[in-house]
Design a protein around this motif. Sequence first.
Motif, PDB file in Angstrom:
ATOM      1  N   ARG A 131       0.805  -1.231   0.000  1.00 45.10           N
ATOM      2  CA  ARG A 131       0.000   0.000   0.000  1.00 45.10           C
ATOM      3  C   ARG A 131       0.833   1.274   0.000  1.00 45.10           C
ATOM      4  O   ARG A 131       0.339   2.356   0.284  1.00 45.10           O
ATOM      5  CB  ARG A 131      -0.937   0.019   1.214  1.00 45.10           C
ATOM      6  CG  ARG A 131      -1.911  -1.132   1.359  1.00 45.10           C
ATOM      7  CD  ARG A 131      -2.938  -1.241   0.244  1.00 45.10           C
ATOM      8  NE  ARG A 131      -3.680  -0.045  -0.051  1.00 45.10           N
ATOM      9  CZ  ARG A 131      -4.869   0.273   0.489  1.00 45.10           C
ATOM     10  NH1 ARG A 131      -5.434  -0.522   1.357  1.00 45.10           N
ATOM     11  NH2 ARG A 131      -5.470   1.384   0.134  1.00 45.10           N
ATOM     12  N   GLY A 132       2.127   1.173  -0.326  1.00 43.68           N
ATOM     13  CA  GLY A 132       3.013   2.335  -0.288  1.00 43.68           C
ATOM     14  C   GLY A 132       2.548   3.490  -1.146  1.00 43.68           C
ATOM     15  O   GLY A 132       2.530   4.633  -0.711  1.00 43.68           O
ATOM     16  N   LYS A 133       2.163   3.211  -2.388  1.00 41.66           N
ATOM     17  CA  LYS A 133       1.706   4.284  -3.283  1.00 41.66           C
ATOM     18  C   LYS A 133       0.411   4.902  -2.767  1.00 41.66           C
ATOM     19  O   LYS A 133       0.208   6.110  -2.881  1.00 41.66           O
ATOM     20  CB  LYS A 133       1.525   3.748  -4.700  1.00 41.66           C
ATOM     21  CG  LYS A 133       2.835   3.441  -5.375  1.00 41.66           C
ATOM     22  CD  LYS A 133       2.633   2.953  -6.790  1.00 41.66           C
ATOM     23  CE  LYS A 133       3.986   2.627  -7.418  1.00 41.66           C
ATOM     24  NZ  LYS A 133       3.856   2.154  -8.789  1.00 41.66           N
ATOM     25  N   ASP A 134      -0.451   4.081  -2.186  1.00 43.62           N
ATOM     26  CA  ASP A 134      -1.711   4.598  -1.637  1.00 43.62           C
ATOM     27  C   ASP A 134      -1.457   5.492  -0.427  1.00 43.62           C
ATOM     28  O   ASP A 134      -2.085   6.546  -0.281  1.00 43.62           O
ATOM     29  CB  ASP A 134      -2.639   3.453  -1.244  1.00 43.62           C
ATOM     30  CG  ASP A 134      -3.044   2.595  -2.429  1.00 43.62           C
ATOM     31  OD1 ASP A 134      -3.205   3.141  -3.544  1.00 43.62           O
ATOM     32  OD2 ASP A 134      -3.186   1.381  -2.247  1.00 43.62           O
ATOM     33  N   LEU A 177       1.313   7.157   0.206  1.00 40.82           N
ATOM     34  CA  LEU A 177       1.929   8.383  -0.298  1.00 40.82           C
ATOM     35  C   LEU A 177       0.874   9.327  -0.864  1.00 40.82           C
ATOM     36  O   LEU A 177       0.861  10.524  -0.552  1.00 40.82           O
ATOM     37  CB  LEU A 177       2.969   8.035  -1.355  1.00 40.82           C
ATOM     38  CG  LEU A 177       3.684   9.209  -2.012  1.00 40.82           C
ATOM     39  CD1 LEU A 177       4.419  10.060  -0.995  1.00 40.82           C
ATOM     40  CD2 LEU A 177       4.645   8.699  -3.081  1.00 40.82           C
ATOM     41  N   ALA A 178      -0.044   8.810  -1.665  1.00 41.83           N
ATOM     42  CA  ALA A 178      -1.113   9.641  -2.241  1.00 41.83           C
ATOM     43  C   ALA A 178      -1.991  10.223  -1.142  1.00 41.83           C
ATOM     44  O   ALA A 178      -2.376  11.397  -1.191  1.00 41.83           O
ATOM     45  CB  ALA A 178      -1.948   8.826  -3.221  1.00 41.83           C
ATOM     46  N   ARG A 235      -0.097  13.075   0.668  1.00 44.23           N
ATOM     47  CA  ARG A 235      -0.024  14.281  -0.171  1.00 44.23           C
ATOM     48  C   ARG A 235      -1.364  15.000  -0.265  1.00 44.23           C
ATOM     49  O   ARG A 235      -1.412  16.210  -0.462  1.00 44.23           O
ATOM     50  CB  ARG A 235       0.459  13.913  -1.570  1.00 44.23           C
ATOM     51  CG  ARG A 235       1.927  13.627  -1.620  1.00 44.23           C
ATOM     52  CD  ARG A 235       2.375  13.369  -3.035  1.00 44.23           C
ATOM     53  NE  ARG A 235       3.816  13.518  -3.132  1.00 44.23           N
ATOM     54  CZ  ARG A 235       4.525  13.021  -4.116  1.00 44.23           C
ATOM     55  NH1 ARG A 235       3.943  12.352  -5.090  1.00 44.23           N
ATOM     56  NH2 ARG A 235       5.825  13.192  -4.136  1.00 44.23           N
ATOM     57  N   SER A 289       9.793   9.498   0.321  1.00 42.45           N
ATOM     58  CA  SER A 289       9.513   8.065   0.436  1.00 42.45           C
ATOM     59  C   SER A 289      10.833   7.352   0.685  1.00 42.45           C
ATOM     60  O   SER A 289      11.908   7.888   0.397  1.00 42.45           O
ATOM     61  CB  SER A 289       8.829   7.535  -0.818  1.00 42.45           C
ATOM     62  OG  SER A 289       9.699   7.615  -1.930  1.00 42.45           O
ATOM     63  N   GLU A 305       8.320   0.893   1.966  1.00 41.75           N
ATOM     64  CA  GLU A 305       7.065   1.631   1.831  1.00 41.75           C
ATOM     65  C   GLU A 305       6.834   2.608   2.979  1.00 41.75           C
ATOM     66  O   GLU A 305       5.753   2.682   3.555  1.00 41.75           O
ATOM     67  CB  GLU A 305       5.887   0.666   1.670  1.00 41.75           C
ATOM     68  CG  GLU A 305       6.024  -0.220   0.438  1.00 41.75           C
ATOM     69  CD  GLU A 305       4.796  -1.017   0.145  1.00 41.75           C
ATOM     70  OE1 GLU A 305       4.195  -0.799  -0.905  1.00 41.75           O
ATOM     71  OE2 GLU A 305       4.429  -1.864   1.001  1.00 41.75           O
ATOM     72  N   VAL A 344       6.729   6.601   4.344  1.00 45.26           N
ATOM     73  CA  VAL A 344       6.416   7.948   3.882  1.00 45.26           C
ATOM     74  C   VAL A 344       6.757   8.916   5.011  1.00 45.26           C
ATOM     75  O   VAL A 344       6.415   8.678   6.173  1.00 45.26           O
ATOM     76  CB  VAL A 344       4.919   8.084   3.507  1.00 45.26           C
ATOM     77  CG1 VAL A 344       4.576   9.521   3.161  1.00 45.26           C
ATOM     78  CG2 VAL A 344       4.582   7.154   2.346  1.00 45.26           C
TER      79      VAL A 344
END
Length: 86
Positions: A15-18, A20-21, A24, A39, A43, A45
Amino acid sequence: MTVALMWEAKAADGRGKDLLAWARAQDLPRAPLRRETFSAPEERVLVITWWDAPYAADLPELPPPPPDLAARAPHRWRFESLGTED
């Protein structure tokens, strides 16, 4: 005085990209002098905000992420700037 608030969270598996989003997209009630997002492996943040305020000032911070995004509660630190070096 400049105070830096650091917020660091480890994402749940995959879920790293989630995370991060999500970080932000978080608006604060007022704008800091500066806000930077990082990052890292595993994963993670990190969000750092800089404020023109006394060390103990009541400053807005990022909330905890939704439980499905994070592997644990975020870590938080507060630092006082001692200036820059050339």
